[in-house]
Enzyme design. Structure first.
Site, short mmCIF file in Angstrom:
data_model
loop_
_atom_site.label_atom_id
_atom_site.label_comp_id
_atom_site.label_asym_id
_atom_site.label_seq_id
_atom_site.Cartn_x
_atom_site.Cartn_y
_atom_site.Cartn_z
N ARG A 163 -58.20 -1.42 -11.72
CA ARG A 163 -59.58 -1.27 -11.55
C ARG A 163 -60.64 -2.20 -11.65
O ARG A 163 -60.17 -2.59 -12.92
CB ARG A 163 -60.42 0.12 -10.80
CG ARG A 163 -59.50 0.81 -10.11
CD ARG A 163 -60.06 0.12 -8.37
NE ARG A 163 -61.43 0.67 -8.03
CZ ARG A 163 -61.92 1.91 -8.27
NH1 ARG A 163 -61.30 2.74 -7.98
NH2 ARG A 163 -63.04 1.82 -7.95
N LYS A 194 -66.90 -6.17 4.54
CA LYS A 194 -65.22 -5.47 4.10
C LYS A 194 -64.65 -4.44 3.72
O LYS A 194 -63.87 -3.59 3.44
CB LYS A 194 -63.95 -6.26 2.82
CG LYS A 194 -64.47 -6.12 1.78
CD LYS A 194 -62.98 -7.14 1.45
CE LYS A 194 -64.33 -7.86 -0.16
NZ LYS A 194 -63.37 -6.02 -1.08
N ASP A 195 -66.03 -3.19 3.25
CA ASP A 195 -65.83 -2.27 2.15
C ASP A 195 -66.67 -1.31 3.83
O ASP A 195 -66.59 -0.23 3.62
CB ASP A 195 -66.55 -2.04 1.52
CG ASP A 195 -66.57 -2.63 0.17
OD1 ASP A 195 -65.11 -2.81 0.47
OD2 ASP A 195 -67.02 -3.38 -0.93
N CYS A 251 -59.72 0.26 5.16
CA CYS A 251 -60.36 -0.81 4.68
C CYS A 251 -59.06 -0.70 4.06
O CYS A 251 -59.02 -2.39 3.01
CB CYS A 251 -61.44 -0.74 4.41
SG CYS A 251 -61.88 0.55 3.55
N ARG A 275 -53.24 -4.44 0.29
CA ARG A 275 -53.01 -5.26 1.88
C ARG A 275 -52.36 -7.09 0.45
O ARG A 275 -51.39 -7.12 0.63
CB ARG A 275 -53.92 -6.13 2.15
CG ARG A 275 -54.08 -7.52 2.65
CD ARG A 275 -55.63 -7.84 3.27
NE ARG A 275 -56.18 -7.88 2.10
CZ ARG A 275 -56.39 -8.93 2.03
NH1 ARG A 275 -55.59 -10.06 1.68
NH2 ARG A 275 -57.62 -8.70 0.88
N ARG A 276 -53.16 -7.03 -0.74
CA ARG A 276 -52.42 -7.75 -1.11
C ARG A 276 -51.82 -7.86 -2.23
O ARG A 276 -50.52 -8.33 -2.30
CB ARG A 276 -53.53 -7.88 -2.42
CG ARG A 276 -55.10 -8.53 -1.65
CD ARG A 276 -55.82 -9.19 -3.11
NE ARG A 276 -57.30 -9.72 -2.11
CZ ARG A 276 -58.45 -8.97 -2.94
NH1 ARG A 276 -58.77 -8.33 -4.05
NH2 ARG A 276 -60.09 -9.92 -2.14
N ARG A 314 -61.95 -7.55 -15.08
CA ARG A 314 -60.71 -7.71 -14.01
C ARG A 314 -60.13 -9.19 -14.64
O ARG A 314 -59.26 -9.27 -14.67
CB ARG A 314 -60.52 -7.97 -12.58
CG ARG A 314 -60.89 -6.24 -11.61
CD ARG A 314 -60.28 -6.75 -10.41
NE ARG A 314 -60.86 -5.94 -9.82
CZ ARG A 314 -60.45 -5.04 -8.54
NH1 ARG A 314 -60.00 -5.85 -7.96
NH2 ARG A 314 -61.09 -4.05 -8.42
N SER A 334 -73.33 -3.13 -9.08
CA SER A 334 -73.00 -4.23 -10.13
C SER A 334 -73.67 -5.66 -10.32
O SER A 334 -73.92 -5.59 -9.66
CB SER A 334 -71.37 -3.76 -9.49
OG SER A 334 -71.63 -4.37 -8.05
#
Length: 308
Positions: free
Chosen positions: A145, A79-80, A235, A127-128, A151, A11
């Site tokens: 996604r 975080k991943d 996670c 979480r968000r 996004r 990415s």
């Protein structure tokens, strides 16, 4: 070793942040670097994270390539990365963390507080979602996604009124101007390790990247990630954590949410720094407090399991 091969997802964001690691490695060690692009399960799937399976979704293929010898170093968004240690690999360096906040990117410069009732806000993070509903239960939260540009495109084309993304990622790819509201870490703790990168190598090859290590960053992200591990949450669980160092103290706040945002459990603890055991100690105290308050039930309800 004349050239260090650095594995990365393909990415735009992954290539950019891995490129910064490769550049820093080249400058500090005077060794040539080469990027090796690897496709992960997370890149192949269009499922929302809550259904695709968060643990290892973006890291498994990178680790397989490292173990196979296709590259010498891999770079993750911390975080991943699963919290459980790998028997054959080690996170040998965690560079200095950048902005750990989440950011709202909305039409018309709207903020989270000024979004109209019923506004459609996109996120792929449980979480968000929970945090949005806790603060604005009137919002229509939509699972999405895709990469950062995809996004943001949902807002540009009118499909959504806003999306929530990591501030660090937006800044790294030069899209910081899209942010209309930065969400404070005090009210809105983010994913453990957000804003930090993990540089992983095969055990015994730690010397390749040791120069990139930032001691204080490792301490705070280890506190956050140990809290996640002690809660036995993946996670993608609705858990937020924020740790920071101020003078001779290290602070940690952890929050566990119900998926609908109606219940929030909070624990905050501090310890003297640089005591090497301080990150673990505050994580243990915060985890114990949260579990005593019912965190296990909230996490089990989210995962659909009694134990992760």
């Amino acid at each position: 070793m004349t050239t260090v091969r650095v594995g990365t997802r393909g990415s735009h964001l992954a290539l950019t942040q891995t490129g910064t690691v490769a550049d820093a490695l080249r400058k500090t060690t005077k060794v040539d670097t080469e990027l090796v692009t690897i496709t992960t399960d997370g890149d192949r799937s269009n499922e929302p994270l809550s259904r695709a399976g968060g643990v290892g979704l973006f890291t498994g293929a990178l680790r397989d390539s490292l173990l196979a010898g296709d590259c010498d170093v891999i770079v993750h968004s911390l975080k991943d990365l699963p919290t459980a240690p790998h028997p054959d690999l080690v996170v040998a360096a965690i560079p200095r963390r950048v902005d750990a906040r989440d950011a709202l990117c909305a039409r018309g410069d709207l903020t989270l507080d000024t979004l109209p009732e019923g506004a459609r806000v996109g996120t792929g993070s449980p979480r968000r979602r929970a945090q949005l509903l806790a603060r604005r239960p009137d919002l229509d939260v939509v699972d999405i996604r895709g990469n950062v540009d995809t996004r943001l495109g949902f807002v540009t084309d009118g499909t959504l009124d806003a999306v929530i993304l990591a501030a660090a990622g937006l800044e790294r790819i030069g899209r910081g101007a899209a942010v209309t509201d930065y969400l404070s870490l005090e009210r809105w703790p983010t994913a453990p390790g957000q804003g930090a990168l993990a540089v992983e190598v095969r055990r015994g090859q730690e010397h390749l990247v040791r120069a990139l290590e930032h001691k204080n960053t490792r301490a705070v992200v280890e506190a956050e990630r140990q809290l996640l591990a002690l809660l036995e949450a993946g996670c993608s669980a609705p858990v937020g954590a924020h740790a920071f160092i101020d003078n001779d103290l290290i602070f940690l706040t952890g929050r566990v949410y119900s998926t609908d945002g109606s219940t929030i459990l909070t624990a905050s603890h501090a310890a003297y720094w640089p005591d090497v055991d301080a990150p673990r100690e505050i994580a243990e105290r915060a985890a114990a407090e949260l579990r005593a308050a019912g965190a296990d039930d909230l996490i089990a309800a989210d995962t659909g399991a009694t134990n992760d």
